[in-house]
Design an enzyme around this catalytic site. Structure first.
Site, PDB file in Angstrom:
ATOM      1  N   CYS A 199       0.807  -1.225   0.000  1.00 39.38           N
ATOM      2  CA  CYS A 199       0.000   0.000   0.000  1.00 39.38           C
ATOM      3  C   CYS A 199       0.841   1.276   0.000  1.00 39.38           C
ATOM      4  O   CYS A 199       0.336   2.359  -0.299  1.00 39.38           O
ATOM      5  CB  CYS A 199      -0.948   0.005   1.183  1.00 39.38           C
ATOM      6  SG  CYS A 199      -2.033  -1.414   1.197  1.00 39.38           S
ATOM      7  N   HIS A 244      -3.253   7.012   2.464  1.00 42.71           N
ATOM      8  CA  HIS A 244      -3.659   5.707   1.956  1.00 42.71           C
ATOM      9  C   HIS A 244      -5.067   5.413   2.477  1.00 42.71           C
ATOM     10  O   HIS A 244      -5.389   5.728   3.614  1.00 42.71           O
ATOM     11  CB  HIS A 244      -2.687   4.619   2.400  1.00 42.71           C
ATOM     12  CG  HIS A 244      -3.184   3.259   2.046  1.00 42.71           C
ATOM     13  ND1 HIS A 244      -3.565   2.942   0.758  1.00 42.71           N
ATOM     14  CD2 HIS A 244      -3.409   2.145   2.786  1.00 42.71           C
ATOM     15  CE1 HIS A 244      -3.992   1.696   0.730  1.00 42.71           C
ATOM     16  NE2 HIS A 244      -3.919   1.192   1.949  1.00 42.71           N
ATOM     17  N   ASN A 287     -10.021  -0.145  -0.548  1.00 44.34           N
ATOM     18  CA  ASN A 287      -8.561  -0.116  -0.480  1.00 44.34           C
ATOM     19  C   ASN A 287      -7.992  -0.715  -1.772  1.00 44.34           C
ATOM     20  O   ASN A 287      -8.194  -1.895  -2.044  1.00 44.34           O
ATOM     21  CB  ASN A 287      -8.124  -0.924   0.751  1.00 44.34           C
ATOM     22  CG  ASN A 287      -6.622  -0.988   0.928  1.00 44.34           C
ATOM     23  OD1 ASN A 287      -5.847  -0.574   0.067  1.00 44.34           O
ATOM     24  ND2 ASN A 287      -6.187  -1.528   2.054  1.00 44.34           N
TER      25      ASN A 287
HETATM   26  O1  UT7 Z   1      -3.851  -1.434   3.646  1.00 46.45           O
HETATM   27  C1  UT7 Z   1      -2.996  -1.253   4.722  1.00 46.45           C
HETATM   28  C2  UT7 Z   1      -3.106  -2.260   5.767  1.00 46.45           C
HETATM   29  N1  UT7 Z   1      -4.475  -2.582   6.140  1.00 46.45           N
HETATM   30  C3  UT7 Z   1      -5.032  -1.973   7.156  1.00 46.45           C
HETATM   31  O2  UT7 Z   1      -4.502  -1.047   7.691  1.00 46.45           O
HETATM   32  C4  UT7 Z   1      -6.356  -2.517   7.656  1.00 46.45           C
HETATM   33  C5  UT7 Z   1      -6.469  -2.279   9.128  1.00 46.45           C
HETATM   34  N2  UT7 Z   1      -7.603  -2.906   9.756  1.00 46.45           N
HETATM   35  C6  UT7 Z   1      -8.889  -2.535   9.615  1.00 46.45           C
HETATM   36  O3  UT7 Z   1      -9.204  -1.694   8.812  1.00 46.45           O
HETATM   37  C7  UT7 Z   1      -9.905  -3.148  10.531  1.00 46.45           C
HETATM   38  O4  UT7 Z   1      -9.244  -3.875  11.536  1.00 46.45           O
HETATM   39  C8  UT7 Z   1     -10.933  -4.090   9.804  1.00 46.45           C
HETATM   40  C9  UT7 Z   1     -11.868  -3.273   8.937  1.00 46.45           C
HETATM   41  C10 UT7 Z   1     -10.209  -5.104   8.964  1.00 46.45           C
HETATM   42  C11 UT7 Z   1     -11.769  -4.827  10.824  1.00 46.45           C
HETATM   43  O5  UT7 Z   1     -12.435  -3.893  11.675  1.00 46.45           O
HETATM   44  P1  UT7 Z   1     -12.389  -4.055  13.249  1.00 46.45           P
HETATM   45  O6  UT7 Z   1     -13.214  -2.988  13.810  1.00 46.45           O
HETATM   46  O7  UT7 Z   1     -10.958  -4.135  13.644  1.00 46.45           O
HETATM   47  O8  UT7 Z   1     -13.134  -5.430  13.453  1.00 46.45           O
HETATM   48  P2  UT7 Z   1     -12.598  -6.765  14.131  1.00 46.45           P
HETATM   49  O9  UT7 Z   1     -11.616  -7.446  13.241  1.00 46.45           O
HETATM   50  O10 UT7 Z   1     -12.185  -6.465  15.542  1.00 46.45           O
HETATM   51  O11 UT7 Z   1     -13.921  -7.605  14.181  1.00 46.45           O
HETATM   52  C12 UT7 Z   1     -15.024  -7.197  14.975  1.00 46.45           C
HETATM   53  C13 UT7 Z   1     -16.185  -8.151  14.700  1.00 46.45           C
HETATM   54  C14 UT7 Z   1     -15.790  -9.625  14.766  1.00 46.45           C
HETATM   55  O12 UT7 Z   1     -16.834 -10.345  15.335  1.00 46.45           O
HETATM   56  P3  UT7 Z   1     -16.767 -10.845  16.884  1.00 46.45           P
HETATM   57  O13 UT7 Z   1     -15.544 -11.704  16.932  1.00 46.45           O
HETATM   58  O14 UT7 Z   1     -16.622  -9.584  17.677  1.00 46.45           O
HETATM   59  O15 UT7 Z   1     -18.051 -11.555  17.055  1.00 46.45           O
HETATM   60  C15 UT7 Z   1     -15.652 -10.019  13.317  1.00 46.45           C
HETATM   61  O16 UT7 Z   1     -15.892 -11.384  13.083  1.00 46.45           O
HETATM   62  O17 UT7 Z   1     -16.686  -7.936  13.370  1.00 46.45           O
HETATM   63  C16 UT7 Z   1     -16.737  -9.177  12.683  1.00 46.45           C
HETATM   64  N3  UT7 Z   1     -16.515  -8.920  11.272  1.00 46.45           N
HETATM   65  C17 UT7 Z   1     -17.529  -8.676  10.421  1.00 46.45           C
HETATM   66  N4  UT7 Z   1     -18.850  -8.578  10.608  1.00 46.45           N
HETATM   67  C18 UT7 Z   1     -19.600  -8.298   9.523  1.00 46.45           C
HETATM   68  C19 UT7 Z   1     -15.338  -8.895  10.580  1.00 46.45           C
HETATM   69  N5  UT7 Z   1     -15.578  -8.634   9.292  1.00 46.45           N
HETATM   70  C20 UT7 Z   1     -16.927  -8.498   9.167  1.00 46.45           C
HETATM   71  C21 UT7 Z   1     -17.769  -8.204   8.083  1.00 46.45           C
HETATM   72  N6  UT7 Z   1     -19.087  -8.117   8.308  1.00 46.45           N
HETATM   73  N7  UT7 Z   1     -17.295  -8.011   6.834  1.00 46.45           N
END
Ligand code: UT7
Length: 325
Positions: free
Chosen positions: A113, A252, A282
């Site tokens: 990225c 980014h 992204n």
């Molecule tokens: O490109 C450069 C590098 N990339 C990044 O910098 C990405 C950085 N990370 C992020 O943007 C975020 O961490 C994400 C968007 C990937 C995830 O968001 P989050 O707020 O960190 O969510 P999480 O991974 O902590 O997940 C929270 C909950 C989980 O459920 P439980 O375990 O709390 O029941 C996930 O299973 O959200 C769930 N979840 C979803 N729910 C509905 C994860 N993906 C989804 C989804 N739809 N697509």
């Protein structure tokens, strides 16, 4: 050292749109979750017959036209990509052939990225030293080709697209400072484990879905915020500037919450941040490249403005750049 700047911009986004509602039919997700957790509403998908070089060619042609230069004037072509048409030859060589840019030296840059900021910085060195006169720098990705469409943790995040710039010597202004960083100790946070020399493509890598992006989003999120804020401070200091001097930030576009947390840390108001994540998701190296192009075309960047590019990604790698437009 010569002064170097961006003298032309271009972009290409594939026609097909994949909305959050479309994704609701593919994995257990919702428009509400994707919008509030990431800021993404839709993303573009390359057509079956489109490869990364096809996107790069269209963006590059627009940038050359914008710069009023011919392909033969280009002496260096850098393509930042993690989704090349094939392992080799480079996308840059394929692009050279399509453009008939026969005087150019060509190579791809693999810095995920942050690839576009890395490529911009490398091109600047060649132009500032007088080695080459004009460079074409492209960020182009078909991330849909490495996305696991069964994994809701990642498939809602990525999109396809390309952005390009032409760089040349200028009399005043231009790139004021650059800053790059890397930390390979955190390589496991974001990777494609299969398909390379470690785990060559096989029935097993396919069955285990190792040929797709694996990401520890939570960890990356925190690192992205602190690292991008740090990179902004370092690169502005190198330019002898402060955050208040910045007219527009092109960050980014991984997650709107990352961007807003980073801006808050820096004390930058929301109106100084350029966003296109809602439309495209992204697109790795293509995110900053297309955002820069759109900001110019929309009149958000005017002559004399101070523009800050700031990116972070798999590697880990990060980079920032200050340009006086
Ligand atoms: O490109 C450069 C590098 N990339 C990044 O910098 C990405 C950085 N990370 C992020 O943007 C975020 O961490 C994400 C968007 C990937 C995830 O968001 P989050 O707020 O960190 O969510 P999480 O991974 O902590 O997940 C929270 C909950 C989980 O459920 P439980 O375990 O709390 O029941 C996930 O299973 O959200 C769930 N979840 C979803 N729910 C509905 C994860 N993906 C989804 C989804 N739809 N697509």
């Amino acid at each position: 050292m010569r002064k170097v700047s961006i003298v032309g911009v271009g972009k290409y986004l594939p026609k097909k749109i994949l909305t959050n509602c479309d994704l609701e039919k593919m994995v257990d997700t919702s428009d509400e979750w994707i919008t509030t957790r990431t800021g993404i509403k839709q993303r573009r998908m390359a057509a079956k017959n489109e490869a990364t070089s096809d996107l790069a060619i269209k963006a590059a042609k627009e940038a050359l036209e914008d710069a009023h230069l011919k392909a033969q004037d280009i002496e260096l072509i850098l393509v930042a990509t993690i989704t090349p048409d094939m392992a080799f030859p480079s996308v840059a060589c394929l692009l050279q052939n399509a453009l008939l840019a026969k005087n150019a030296v060509c190579l791809d840059i693999s810095a995920a990225c942050a690839g576009f900021v890395y490529a911009l910085t490398i091109a600047q060195q060649f132009l500032a030293s007088g080695t080459y006169k004009n460079a074409l720098v492209v960020g182009a990705e078909i991330l849909s080709s490495i996305t696991d469409w069964k994994d809701r943790n990642t498939c809602v995040l990525f999109g396809d697209g390309a952005g390009a710039v032409v760089m040349s010597e200028v009399k005043s202004g231009g790139i004021l400072s650059t800053y790059l960083g890397s930390d390979g100790s955190k390589a496991d946070l974001l990777m494609i484990p299969g398909g390379g020399s470690r785990h060559p493509c096989s029935r097993e890598t396919i069955d285990k879905r190792l040929n797709y992006i694996k990401m520890q989003g939570n960890e990356l999120f925190k690192l992205a915020v602190t690292t991008m804020a740090h990179a902004a401070q370092v690169v502005l200091k190198k330019a002898g500037l402060e955050c208040k001097d910045v007219d527009l930030v092109i960050p980014h576009q991984a997650n709107i919450r990352i961007i807003m947390a980073m801006s808050k840390k820096l004390g930058l108001p929301a109106e100084k941040i350029y966003l296109n994540i809602e439309k495209y998701g992204n697109m790795s190296s293509a995110s900053t490249a297309t955002a820069l192009c759109e900001a110019v075309k929309e009149g958000r960047i005017r002559k004399g403005d101070i523009v800050l590019l700031d990116a972070f990604g798999a590697g880990l790698v990060w980079g920032a750049c200050v340009i006086k437009w």
